[in-house]
Design a protein around this motif. Structure first.
Motif, mmCIF file in Angstrom:
data_model
loop_
_atom_site.group_PDB
_atom_site.id
_atom_site.type_symbol
_atom_site.label_atom_id
_atom_site.label_comp_id
_atom_site.label_asym_id
_atom_site.label_seq_id
_atom_site.Cartn_x
_atom_site.Cartn_y
_atom_site.Cartn_z
ATOM 1 N N ARG A 75 2.155 -3.364 -6.586
ATOM 2 C CA ARG A 75 2.564 -2.088 -5.991
ATOM 3 C C ARG A 75 3.933 -2.163 -5.317
ATOM 4 N NH1 ARG A 75 -0.866 -0.788 -1.951
ATOM 5 N NH2 ARG A 75 -2.070 -2.708 -1.999
ATOM 6 N N ARG A 76 4.526 -3.353 -5.320
ATOM 7 C CA ARG A 76 5.905 -3.536 -4.881
ATOM 8 C C ARG A 76 6.586 -4.481 -5.872
ATOM 9 N NH1 ARG A 76 6.083 -5.417 1.320
ATOM 10 N NH2 ARG A 76 8.277 -5.672 0.738
ATOM 11 N N THR A 117 2.256 -6.577 0.771
ATOM 12 C CA THR A 117 2.224 -5.273 0.102
ATOM 13 C C THR A 117 1.553 -4.241 0.990
ATOM 14 O OG1 THR A 117 2.158 -6.293 -2.091
ATOM 15 C CG2 THR A 117 1.399 -4.013 -1.922
ATOM 16 N N ASP A 118 0.409 -4.615 1.572
ATOM 17 C CA ASP A 118 -0.317 -3.696 2.448
ATOM 18 C C ASP A 118 0.493 -3.352 3.702
ATOM 19 O OD1 ASP A 118 -2.395 -3.702 0.693
ATOM 20 O OD2 ASP A 118 -3.626 -5.154 1.800
ATOM 21 N N THR A 121 2.613 -0.450 2.356
ATOM 22 C CA THR A 121 1.930 0.659 1.685
ATOM 23 C C THR A 121 0.590 0.995 2.315
ATOM 24 O OG1 THR A 121 0.831 -0.822 0.122
ATOM 25 C CG2 THR A 121 3.015 -0.003 -0.494
ATOM 26 N N THR A 124 -3.859 1.293 0.578
ATOM 27 C CA THR A 124 -4.004 2.420 -0.345
ATOM 28 C C THR A 124 -3.510 1.969 -1.710
ATOM 29 O OG1 THR A 124 -1.781 3.261 0.082
ATOM 30 C CG2 THR A 124 -3.532 4.000 1.577
ATOM 31 N N GLN A 126 -0.754 3.312 -2.896
ATOM 32 C CA GLN A 126 0.631 3.772 -2.924
ATOM 33 C C GLN A 126 1.547 2.633 -3.376
ATOM 34 O OE1 GLN A 126 1.423 6.949 -2.255
ATOM 35 N NE2 GLN A 126 -0.735 7.402 -1.843
ATOM 36 N N ILE A 127 2.754 3.002 -3.810
ATOM 37 C CA ILE A 127 3.740 2.004 -4.219
ATOM 38 C C ILE A 127 4.958 2.080 -3.315
ATOM 39 C CG2 ILE A 127 2.989 2.048 -6.623
ATOM 40 C CD1 ILE A 127 5.478 3.779 -7.236
ATOM 41 N N SER A 128 5.773 1.016 -3.317
ATOM 42 C CA SER A 128 6.994 0.963 -2.512
ATOM 43 C C SER A 128 8.088 0.279 -3.325
ATOM 44 C CB SER A 128 6.755 0.184 -1.212
ATOM 45 O OG SER A 128 7.997 -0.107 -0.577
ATOM 46 N N GLN A 160 -4.469 7.813 -5.117
ATOM 47 C CA GLN A 160 -3.080 7.856 -5.575
ATOM 48 C C GLN A 160 -2.644 9.299 -5.772
ATOM 49 O OE1 GLN A 160 -3.204 5.584 -9.192
ATOM 50 N NE2 GLN A 160 -2.736 3.664 -8.157
#
Length: 618
Positions: A75-76, A117-118, A121, A124, A126-128, A160
């Motif tokens: 997610r990153r 990552t958490d 974000t 969740t 979600q992405i960054s 999402q």
């Protein structure tokens, strides 16, 4: 490092510095600043979910260290920098966000990736776009840098946003759109290559296939009787670089924690023993892929170093120019702050004087007051009405009182002239006010044109207020002086002017001899009085037209040039350190901009030094 041997490590160091300073290509917050990251060659790993992307990376590294699970796991962006060490040294990993900690347990590396990552974000889906930097040191890797990007998806899952598919694609494009980016497009062999998300994206940004490397995974999971030779030999989709086949660990191998080195050996055995792929075995497998990418990345970096150096030098000049425009940081001690304030005042005063002296526009408006406004105002004075026959008779009669004048009505003359001269007060005061307004406008204009002052809105306001205070005092002096000039003309009349009047009457009488006794109270007599008074007032008008500008310049313009800031300086002398600091209270937006420019300038200078060291050692 041998001369130019490991240019990948050079780019790695620059990339790490970029990320620390917020320049990582995928963040729009720093878009207004030049991005060095965009110019650095890199290898971006793209693929759809479940394409085997994570397994390929782990095979290249020879370690099991990436998070696994369903849905979007990455997610990153993960900037994975592999650095080969001497044989016999222990494998270890380091994160840029905790540089002092070495990880030798790669299960903890996986957990740290998840936690980091958490951190941005949350827990969740979600992405960054902010990357995680991970360096892995091992004798079993080649020098290589890979950027692992979130897997392409088509459907949002719980937690999402509906736009997640487009968000991921946009993030991937931020990396792969760069002409210096090598695209590692990963597609599973058990799916039609025509529907591959990675190939579709690569085709959009690299239609010639010049910078795309195709990787085909899951060859061992294809249906019996089928193979992927059409793809691997470039018939199904041709690239300028050869396709590479990969056989990842099976889920059972992962569950049993099968050693990665053993998995590599099994992978090579698969190709060598396969009737379909044996002739390609030397160009298949994760080890071959790693070496191929390392060589290609190094070749691209070598080719791009001159252009990167040119970009760096150009950007350093631009950033230094902006730093000069923004101004350097302010000293913390009172002496340095006072010195800075005085320097700023001198810069402002210099520009203000240039406006007055003609070096800049604006001072000519003062001349316009004297050359146009004042003469026009004098011409508009109501002397025709004031010296009308009826008014002259009235004033002369009132001045005579109960005893009419015998020869010449001297008191009537004086009263007509003295009252008439009072009309000049209006144009005199209007000239003072007009020049005052021009000077105020020039103060505002000069404040705005003093670039060094733009940083300090509080100081600007204090300077303007102090200048206006001084100009108000100069205006008062100018008003008193010009009015005094008018009063002086009324207080003492020019006798010589009137002594000439009888002679002029006699000369006129040679043609029409007057009869003094009969003419004394006729209309012609009063008209002659009005004419004489008008001539005298005209003479005074011509005088004042010259002396009023002199008084205005002396009291207002000259003093503005000499002592405009004296009142501000007197106030400044009574301020303590805290008050000086408040005067230099900058616009927070500007302060932030300077800080970011300063850091970005340091980044570019550091990158230039790094490249110079490598280049000079050749």
């Amino acid at each position: 490092m041998k001369p130019m041997e490991n240019v990948i490590e050079l780019v790695n160091r620059i990339q790490r510095a970029c990320t620390v300073l917020g320049d990582h290509g995928g963040d729009g917050a720093a878009a207004s600043l030049p991005a060095l990251w965009e110019a650095l060659p890199s290898v971006a790993v793209v693929g759809g979910q479940s394409s085997g992307k994570s397994s390929v990376l782990e095979s290249i590294v020879g370690r099991d260290f990436l998070p696994r699970g369903s849905g979007i796991v990455t997610r990153r962006p993960l900037v994975l920098q592999l650095q080969k060490t001497e044989e016999g040294q222990e494998d270890y990993a380091q994160f840029l966000h905790i540089p002092k900690r070495r990880f030798t347990d790669f299960a903890l590396v996986r957990k740290e990736i998840e936690d980091e990552t958490d951190r941005l974000t949350g827990r969740t889906k979600q992405i960054s776009p902010v990357p995680i930097h991970l360096s892995i040191y091992s004798p079993k890797v080649v020098n290589l840098t890979l950027i692992d990007l979130p897997g392409l998806t088509k459907v949002a899952i719980d937690g999402q946003p509906e736009s997640i598919a487009q968000d991921i694609e946009n993030m991937v494009h931020l990396y792969v759109d760069k002409p210096n980016c090598i695209i590692l497009a990963i597609s599973p062999a058990n799916q039609d290559i025509a529907t591959s998300d990675a190939i579709k994206l690569a085709r959009d940004v690299d239609p010639t296939g010049e910078r795309t490397f195709g990787v085909l995974t899951k060859l061992d999971l294809m249906d019996k009787g089928t193979d992927a030779l059409d793809v691997l030999e470039g018939r199904a989709y041709r690239l300028q670089h050869p396709w590479v086949g990969i056989v990842n660990r099976s889920q059972a191998d992962i569950n049993r924690n099968v050693d990665m080195i053993l998995a590599r050996r099994k992978e090579q055995e698969f190709f060598e023993s396969s009737p379909e792929y044996a002739h390609l075995a030397s160009r298949m497998g994760s080890e071959y892929l790693a070496k191929l990418l390392s060589q290609q990345l190094e070749a691209v970096i070598r080719a791009r170093i001159p252009s990167i150096t040119s970009l760096i030098n150009k950007t350093i000049d631009e950033l230094e120019s902006e730093m000069n425009h923004l101004g350097r940081p302010i000293g913390s001690d009172a002496g340095a702050q006072l010195y800075l304030i005085l320097e700023l005042c001198r810069a402002f005063d210099k520009i203000f004087k240039e406006h007055l002296d003609g070096g800049r526009s604006g001072g000519d408006r003062i001349y316009g007051v004297f050359n146009n406004q004042l003469p026009a105002a004098l011409l508009k004075l109501p002397f025709d009405r004031y010296l009308s026959l009826q008014n002259v008779k009235r004033v002369v009669s009132q001045a005579d009182g109960y005893q009419p004048h015998l020869i010449a009505p001297e008191q009537g003359y004086r009263r007509l002239i003295e009252s008439g001269l009072n009309y000049f007060r209006g144009p005199a005061e209007a000239s003072v006010d007009a020049v005052h307004n021009v000077l105020k406008e020039l103060v505002r204009k000069s404040i705005g044109e003093t670039e060094e002052l733009r940083r300090f809105p509080t100081l600007q306001r204090e300077l303007v207020a102090a200048c206006y205070h001084s100009l108000e005092r100069f205006r008062e002096d100018g008003r008193k002086t010009t009015v005094r000039l008018v009063d002086m003309e009324a207080t003492y009349l020019t006798v010589e002017f009137f002594r000439k009047l009888p002679q002029e009457v006699d000369r006129a009488g040679t043609e029409n001899p007057p009869s003094p006794s009969a003419d004394r109270y006729t209309d012609a007599h009063f008209r002659r009085i009005a004419s004489n008074v008008s001539s005298y007032i005209g003479m005074v008008s011509d005088t004042l037209k010259n002396t009023i500008p002199k008084a205005v310049v002396h009291c207002q313009v000259r003093e503005a040039k000499r002592s405009l800031l004296n009142y501000f300086y007197s106030q400044l002398g009574g301020k303590d350190a805290k008050q000086l600091t408040l005067l230099l209270d900058e616009d927070p937006t500007l302060m932030e901009r300077r800080q970011r420019c300063f850091k970005r300038l340091e980044l570019y200078k550091s990158a230039r030094d790094e490249i110079d060291v490598v280049s000079n050692s050749r």
